[in-house]
Design a protein around this motif. Structure first.
Motif, PDB file in Angstrom:
ATOM      1  N   PRO A   2       0.704  -0.875   0.157  1.00 62.75           N
ATOM      2  CA  PRO A   2      -0.116   0.058  -0.025  1.00 62.75           C
ATOM      3  C   PRO A   2       0.898   1.651  -0.172  1.00 62.75           C
ATOM      4  N   VAL A   3       0.361   1.708  -0.822  1.00 64.78           N
ATOM      5  CA  VAL A   3       1.208   3.371  -0.678  1.00 64.78           C
ATOM      6  C   VAL A   3       0.201   4.869  -0.854  1.00 64.78           C
ATOM      7  N   SER A   4       1.150   5.331   0.583  1.00 65.14           N
ATOM      8  CA  SER A   4       0.291   6.468   1.379  1.00 65.14           C
ATOM      9  C   SER A   4       1.003   7.685   0.216  1.00 65.14           C
ATOM     10  N   CYS A   5       0.142   8.839   0.402  1.00 62.23           N
ATOM     11  CA  CYS A   5       1.008  10.394  -0.579  1.00 62.23           C
ATOM     12  C   CYS A   5       0.434  11.410   0.323  1.00 62.23           C
ATOM     13  N   ILE A   6       1.343  11.992   0.679  1.00 58.41           N
ATOM     14  CA  ILE A   6       1.597  12.814   2.083  1.00 58.41           C
ATOM     15  C   ILE A   6       2.605  14.444   1.292  1.00 58.41           C
ATOM     16  N   VAL A  23      -2.894  12.290  -8.875  1.00 54.17           N
ATOM     17  CA  VAL A  23      -2.993  11.297  -7.987  1.00 54.17           C
ATOM     18  C   VAL A  23      -4.210  10.105  -8.134  1.00 54.17           C
ATOM     19  N   ILE A  24      -5.040  11.044  -7.452  1.00 58.15           N
ATOM     20  CA  ILE A  24      -5.998   9.938  -8.147  1.00 58.15           C
ATOM     21  C   ILE A  24      -6.558   8.905  -8.686  1.00 58.15           C
ATOM     22  N   ARG A  25      -6.308  10.134 -10.076  1.00 60.17           N
ATOM     23  CA  ARG A  25      -6.603   9.265 -11.226  1.00 60.17           C
ATOM     24  C   ARG A  25      -6.219   7.906 -12.172  1.00 60.17           C
ATOM     25  N   SER A  26      -4.188   7.983 -11.441  1.00 57.44           N
ATOM     26  CA  SER A  26      -3.599   7.386 -11.089  1.00 57.44           C
ATOM     27  C   SER A  26      -3.717   5.876 -10.629  1.00 57.44           C
ATOM     28  N   GLY A  77       0.301   3.405   4.585  1.00 58.66           N
ATOM     29  CA  GLY A  77       0.823   2.518   3.663  1.00 58.66           C
ATOM     30  C   GLY A  77       2.221   1.734   4.542  1.00 58.66           C
ATOM     31  N   ASP A  78       2.476   1.102   3.052  1.00 57.15           N
ATOM     32  CA  ASP A  78       3.548   0.939   3.577  1.00 57.15           C
ATOM     33  C   ASP A  78       4.940   1.713   3.213  1.00 57.15           C
ATOM     34  N   LEU A  79       4.700   1.843   2.155  1.00 56.01           N
ATOM     35  CA  LEU A  79       5.539   3.281   0.892  1.00 56.01           C
ATOM     36  C   LEU A  79       4.733   4.478   1.611  1.00 56.01           C
ATOM     37  N   LEU A  80       5.972   5.673   1.119  1.00 53.42           N
ATOM     38  CA  LEU A  80       5.527   6.852   1.527  1.00 53.42           C
ATOM     39  C   LEU A  80       5.542   7.645   0.244  1.00 53.42           C
ATOM     40  N   LEU A  81       4.747   8.884  -0.271  1.00 51.29           N
ATOM     41  CA  LEU A  81       5.227   9.414  -1.445  1.00 51.29           C
ATOM     42  C   LEU A  81       4.872  10.966  -0.827  1.00 51.29           C
ATOM     43  N   PHE A  82       5.912  11.355  -0.934  1.00 47.86           N
ATOM     44  CA  PHE A  82       5.619  12.802  -0.568  1.00 47.86           C
ATOM     45  C   PHE A  82       5.562  13.462  -1.665  1.00 47.86           C
ATOM     46  N   ILE A  88       2.491  21.878 -11.091  1.00 48.83           N
ATOM     47  CA  ILE A  88       1.683  22.749 -11.851  1.00 48.83           C
ATOM     48  C   ILE A  88       2.349  21.027 -13.255  1.00 48.83           C
ATOM     49  N   GLY A  89       0.741  20.080 -13.736  1.00 47.34           N
ATOM     50  CA  GLY A  89       1.313  19.877 -15.449  1.00 47.34           C
ATOM     51  C   GLY A  89       1.178  17.916 -14.320  1.00 47.34           C
ATOM     52  N   LEU A  90       1.001  17.746 -13.549  1.00 45.50           N
ATOM     53  CA  LEU A  90       1.702  16.474 -12.532  1.00 45.50           C
ATOM     54  C   LEU A  90       0.380  15.729 -13.481  1.00 45.50           C
ATOM     55  N   THR A  91       1.181  14.736 -13.894  1.00 43.06           N
ATOM     56  CA  THR A  91      -0.322  13.768 -14.506  1.00 43.06           C
ATOM     57  C   THR A  91      -0.487  12.063 -13.862  1.00 43.06           C
ATOM     58  N   ALA A  92      -0.943  11.606 -14.306  1.00 43.15           N
ATOM     59  CA  ALA A  92      -1.518  10.282 -13.129  1.00 43.15           C
ATOM     60  C   ALA A  92      -0.532   9.495 -13.681  1.00 43.15           C
ATOM     61  N   THR A  93       0.058   9.901 -14.842  1.00 44.62           N
ATOM     62  CA  THR A  93       1.180   8.664 -14.721  1.00 44.62           C
ATOM     63  C   THR A  93       2.742   9.444 -14.532  1.00 44.62           C
ATOM     64  N   ASP A  94       2.837  10.696 -14.582  1.00 47.55           N
ATOM     65  CA  ASP A  94       4.351  11.246 -13.307  1.00 47.55           C
ATOM     66  C   ASP A  94       4.063  10.440 -12.167  1.00 47.55           C
ATOM     67  N   VAL A  95       2.638  10.235 -11.334  1.00 50.73           N
ATOM     68  CA  VAL A  95       2.508  10.007 -10.605  1.00 50.73           C
ATOM     69  C   VAL A  95       2.908   8.050 -10.550  1.00 50.73           C
TER      70      VAL A  95
END
Length: 105
Positions: A2-6, A23-26, A77-82, A88-95
């Protein structure tokens, strides 16, 4: 795993929705936590528009590091994404691409 995004946010009313949406779309993140660092604008209200996003509100300005540390305490989550709240311009693919190398060892 599981991944947690902070996401630490301070006065990001104009940009936070785009970051959360990406982030949601990813579909790569299991939990999103936004820590509002005592914003003076409507950042909190923008975050509240998203179901399932945890919103923590600092009652004083803790700074970015303090806000991220607070988010870590609540993360499951076991993994953290900060992520920054002003990307600006962040995409689901980037995430997805940020997470993939860690998940794949």
């Amino acid at each position: 795993m599981p991944v947690s995004c902070i996401i630490a946010a301070y006065n990001e009313q104009q940009r936070i929705a785009g970051v959360i949406s990406s982030v949601i779309r990813s579909k790569s993140v299991d939990e999103i936590i936004v820590v509002d660092d005592c914003s003076q604008d409507n950042t909190k209200n923008e975050v509240r528009k998203f179901k399932g996003v945890k919103l923590l509100i600092n009652h004083g300005n803790w700074g970015k590091l303090g806000s991220l540390a607070r988010g870590v305490k609540f993360a499951k989550g076991d993994l953290l994404l900060f992520l920054d709240a002003d990307l600006i311009g962040l995409t689901a693919t980037d995430v997805k691409n940020l997470i993939a190398p860690v998940k794949n060892g």
